[in-house]
Design a protein around this motif. Structure first.
Motif, mmCIF file in Angstrom:
data_model
loop_
_atom_site.group_PDB
_atom_site.id
_atom_site.type_symbol
_atom_site.label_atom_id
_atom_site.label_comp_id
_atom_site.label_asym_id
_atom_site.label_seq_id
_atom_site.Cartn_x
_atom_site.Cartn_y
_atom_site.Cartn_z
ATOM 1 N N ARG A 1 0.842 -1.197 0.000
ATOM 2 C CA ARG A 1 0.000 0.000 0.000
ATOM 3 C C ARG A 1 0.885 1.258 0.000
ATOM 4 O O ARG A 1 0.617 2.222 -0.696
ATOM 5 C CB ARG A 1 -0.908 0.008 1.233
ATOM 6 C CG ARG A 1 -2.029 1.039 1.196
ATOM 7 C CD ARG A 1 -2.667 1.195 2.560
ATOM 8 N NE ARG A 1 -1.733 1.643 3.590
ATOM 9 C CZ ARG A 1 -1.286 2.887 3.718
ATOM 10 N NH1 ARG A 1 -1.693 3.820 2.882
ATOM 11 N NH2 ARG A 1 -0.430 3.195 4.663
ATOM 12 N N ARG A 2 1.979 1.207 0.765
ATOM 13 C CA ARG A 2 2.908 2.345 0.808
ATOM 14 C C ARG A 2 3.580 2.551 -0.541
ATOM 15 O O ARG A 2 3.762 3.680 -0.988
ATOM 16 C CB ARG A 2 3.972 2.109 1.886
ATOM 17 C CG ARG A 2 3.397 2.253 3.268
ATOM 18 C CD ARG A 2 4.426 2.040 4.323
ATOM 19 N NE ARG A 2 3.792 2.060 5.639
ATOM 20 C CZ ARG A 2 4.382 2.428 6.742
ATOM 21 N NH1 ARG A 2 5.631 2.823 6.709
ATOM 22 N NH2 ARG A 2 3.744 2.417 7.888
ATOM 23 N N ALA A 3 3.950 1.437 -1.174
ATOM 24 C CA ALA A 3 4.582 1.536 -2.500
ATOM 25 C C ALA A 3 3.579 2.037 -3.531
ATOM 26 O O ALA A 3 3.928 2.815 -4.420
ATOM 27 C CB ALA A 3 5.133 0.187 -2.911
ATOM 28 N N ALA A 4 2.317 1.612 -3.384
ATOM 29 C CA ALA A 4 1.273 2.005 -4.340
ATOM 30 C C ALA A 4 1.074 3.511 -4.341
ATOM 31 O O ALA A 4 0.777 4.108 -5.379
ATOM 32 C CB ALA A 4 -0.028 1.299 -4.003
ATOM 33 N N SER A 5 1.272 4.131 -3.167
ATOM 34 C CA SER A 5 1.068 5.580 -3.083
ATOM 35 C C SER A 5 2.161 6.342 -3.840
ATOM 36 O O SER A 5 2.018 7.537 -4.090
ATOM 37 C CB SER A 5 1.002 6.034 -1.625
ATOM 38 O OG SER A 5 2.249 5.827 -1.035
ATOM 39 N N LYS A 6 3.240 5.679 -4.190
ATOM 40 C CA LYS A 6 4.320 6.331 -4.952
ATOM 41 C C LYS A 6 4.147 6.128 -6.455
ATOM 42 O O LYS A 6 4.916 6.659 -7.248
ATOM 43 C CB LYS A 6 5.683 5.745 -4.542
ATOM 44 C CG LYS A 6 5.953 5.709 -3.063
ATOM 45 C CD LYS A 6 6.217 7.069 -2.501
ATOM 46 C CE LYS A 6 6.478 6.987 -1.012
ATOM 47 N NZ LYS A 6 6.437 8.304 -0.378
ATOM 48 N N MET A 7 3.185 5.327 -6.838
ATOM 49 C CA MET A 7 3.014 4.998 -8.249
ATOM 50 C C MET A 7 2.105 6.015 -8.957
ATOM 51 O O MET A 7 1.200 6.562 -8.324
ATOM 52 C CB MET A 7 2.405 3.596 -8.400
ATOM 53 C CG MET A 7 3.299 2.474 -7.924
ATOM 54 S SD MET A 7 4.782 2.328 -8.907
ATOM 55 C CE MET A 7 6.037 2.654 -7.680
ATOM 56 N N PRO A 8 2.338 6.247 -10.245
ATOM 57 C CA PRO A 8 1.523 7.233 -10.963
ATOM 58 C C PRO A 8 0.217 6.650 -11.511
ATOM 59 O O PRO A 8 -0.470 7.312 -12.270
ATOM 60 C CB PRO A 8 2.444 7.643 -12.100
ATOM 61 C CG PRO A 8 3.235 6.426 -12.373
ATOM 62 C CD PRO A 8 3.414 5.714 -11.076
ATOM 63 N N CYS A 9 -0.090 5.401 -11.185
ATOM 64 C CA CYS A 9 -1.300 4.786 -11.725
ATOM 65 C C CYS A 9 -2.031 4.015 -10.626
ATOM 66 O O CYS A 9 -1.468 3.742 -9.570
ATOM 67 C CB CYS A 9 -0.936 3.832 -12.862
ATOM 68 S SG CYS A 9 0.200 2.536 -12.366
ATOM 69 N N LYS A 10 -3.295 3.658 -10.929
ATOM 70 C CA LYS A 10 -4.058 2.848 -9.979
ATOM 71 C C LYS A 10 -3.448 1.445 -9.940
ATOM 72 O O LYS A 10 -2.994 0.933 -10.972
ATOM 73 C CB LYS A 10 -5.519 2.752 -10.423
ATOM 74 C CG LYS A 10 -6.319 3.970 -10.067
ATOM 75 C CD LYS A 10 -7.765 3.750 -10.437
ATOM 76 C CE LYS A 10 -8.554 5.026 -10.244
ATOM 77 N NZ LYS A 10 -9.901 4.888 -10.829
ATOM 78 N N THR A 11 -3.475 0.838 -8.773
ATOM 79 C CA THR A 11 -2.886 -0.500 -8.638
ATOM 80 C C THR A 11 -3.783 -1.403 -7.792
ATOM 81 O O THR A 11 -4.668 -0.919 -7.081
ATOM 82 C CB THR A 11 -1.502 -0.433 -7.968
ATOM 83 O OG1 THR A 11 -1.627 0.306 -6.760
ATOM 84 C CG2 THR A 11 -0.458 0.184 -8.850
#
Lengths: 142, 235
Positions: A119-129
Motif C-alpha cells: 500500500r505504501r509503495a502504491a502511493s508512490k506509483m503514478p497509476c491505480k494499482t
C-alpha cells in the motif's frame, strides 16, 4: 537510480500504451504483488521511491522483487526554447506499464505486513494499482 | 475423491466465435492426448470455476464427459486467465491412458512454521509446484512437506522427497523451500544528487565511428589523386 548500462539508440519514439500486459501479469516469485490497473510510464525515480518505501517498512525481513525496469528514455526540450531544431535531450528513464503488469512482488511476511508495505509503495506509483495474493494452485505454472 | 465435469464438443472456432462464447458464460477449451486427435470443447464457466474451487491445492484426475460419450480420464494441462479480472479464458485438458507415463506439476503444501523463521529468518519457497513424471495410477494429488525443523540457512531439496515410482523433472539439488538468513541493514548515507545522470553507452555510435575511419582514409587519398589534375590545369 535504475537505467540501462548500454543502449542502441539515445532517443526513442513515444510509442503507445494500448492493450493489456501479456507478460509478467501474474505472481511468479512472491506471495503478494502490486499489479498495475492502468497504463502508465513509471519513472526510475518513482520505482526507487516505491522500493525504498517497501524496504523501510520491511527493515530486514521479507524478500522483494522488482518486476519492471526503466529502459525507455524520455526527452525534454529546455525551457523557453523555440520549436524545431531537433528532438530534445534525454532527461529521465521510464518503464512502460500496461494494465495487469506486476510491479513489485513480496514474500516472507504476514498478510497484514505485505499489504501495508505494498500500500505504501502504491502511493508512490503514478497509476491505480491492485494488491494481489497468490492462489493455492495455479495451472498456468505448468 | 472423484471429480466430474460435463463438457460439449464445439464446431465454431476462431477469435470472434470464442469471444461470443465467453460473453454467454462458456469457456472455449480443447482436449488432446498421446495419439488422440484434438477435439475442441465448450465448458460451462460456472461449473468449471466450481470444480476449480473444489480441487484447490490439488492436481487431480478428472472424469470428463464429452456430450453423450462415455467419460474419459483427463488432467487440466494448462489454463489461461485474463490478466485483470482473472476470468478463465481457455482451458486445455489432456487425456490420460492407464499405464502411460505422464508429466504434470504437483502442488507443494508446507506444514508448520520453521524454527529458522522464529529466529528471524525469511521463508523462501521457490518451487510451489514440482513437475513430476510417473504412471497415472501413482500420481499424488499434492506433496506435503513438514518444515517445522527447518533451521536458518537450511533448505529442503527435491532429493529429500521420497515418492515411489515418481521421477522428478527438475535437478535433484533444486531447493523447494529454504529459510534465508536476513541481510544486514546498512544505513545508507544519502549522497548529494547534484551530479547529473551519466548517460549509458550507445552501441550504434561505436559502429558509426568504425565506419567513418575508412572514409577518412579515402578522403586523404582523394586530394593526392586530384593534385596532378590541378597541376595540369595550371600548365
Amino acid at each position: 537510480m535504475l537505467m540501462p548500462k548500454r543502449i542502441k539508440y539515445r532517443k526513442h519514439h513515444r510509442g503507445n500504451r494500448k492493450g493489456k500486459a501479456t507478460r509478467a501479469n501474474k505472481l511468479d516469485f512472491g506471495e503478494f504483488g502490486l499489479q498495475a490497473a492502468e497504463p502508465a510510464w513509471i519513472s526510475a525515480r518513482q520505482i526507487e521511491a516505491g522500493r525504498v518505501a517497501i524496504s523501510k517498512f520491511l527493515k530486514k525481513s521479507g524478500k522483494l522483487w522488482l518486476r519492471i525496469f526503466p529502459d525507455k528514455p524520455v526527452t525534454k526540450k529546455p525551457a523557453e526554447t523555440r520549436m524545431g531544431k531537433g528532438k530534445g535531450n534525454p532527461e529521465f528513464w521510464v518503464a512502460v506499464v500496461k494494465p495487469g503488469r506486476m510491479i513489485f512482488e513480496l514474500e516472507g511476511l504476514t498478510h497484514e505486513d505485505s499489504t501495508e508495505a505494498l500500500r505504501r509503495a502504491a502511493s508512490k506509483m503514478p497509476c491505480k494499482t491492485h494488491i494481489i495474493k497468490r492462489e493455492e494452485m495455479d495451472y498456468e505454472s505448468y | 475423491m472423484e471429480y466430474r465435469l460435463k463438457v460439449e464438443e464445439r464446431s465454431a472456432s476462431g477469435k470472434s466465435a470464442n469471444k461470443k462464447m465467453r460473453r454467454q458464460g462458456v469457456v472455449p477449451g480443447v482436449i488432446y492426448g498421446h495419439g488422440d486427435k484434438a477435439v475442441n470443447l465448450s465448458v460451462n464457466e460456472h461449473d468449471f470455476t466450481k470444480l476449480l474451487e473444489t480441487i484447490k491445492g490439488r492436481s487431480p484426475i478428472i472424469d470428463l464427459t464429452i456430450g453423450d460419450k462415455p467419460a474419459v480420464k483427463a488432467i487440466i494441462k494448462t489454463m489461461q486467465r485474463e490478466a485483470m479480472t482473472k476470468k478463465v479464458m481457455s482451458v486445455d485438458f489432456q487425456i490420460i491412458h492407464a499405464k502411460e507415463k505422464i508429466t504434470l506439476s504437483i502442488p507443494v503444501i508446507l506444514k508448520g512454521s520453521p524454527i529458522g523463521v522464529k529466529d528471524g529468518g525469511i521463508l523462501d519457497n521457490p518451487l510451489r509446484s514440482i513437475p513430476i513424471r510417473c504412471e497415472v495410477s501413482k500420481v499424488p494429488e499434492h506433496i506435503e512437506i513438514d518444515i517445522t525443523d527447518l533451521k536458518m540457512g537450511h533448505s529442503i531439496h527435491i532429493s529429500d522427497i521420497k515418492l515411489e515410482g515418481v521421477e522428478f523433472v527438475f535437478a535433484s539439488d533444486a531447493p523447494i523451500v529454504s529459510v534465508l538468513v536476513p541481510r544486514k541493514v546498512v544505513e545508507e548515507v544519502a549522497a548529494p544528487v547534484t551530479e547529473e545522470l551519466k548517460e549509458p553507452e550507445v552501441i550504434t555510435e561505436k559502429k558509426r565511428e568504425e565506419e567513418e575511419e575508412p572514409e577518412e582514409g579515402e578522403k586523404k587519398k582523394k586530394p593526392a589523386a586530384e593534385q596532378p589534375k590541378e597541376k595540369e590545369a595550371k600548365k
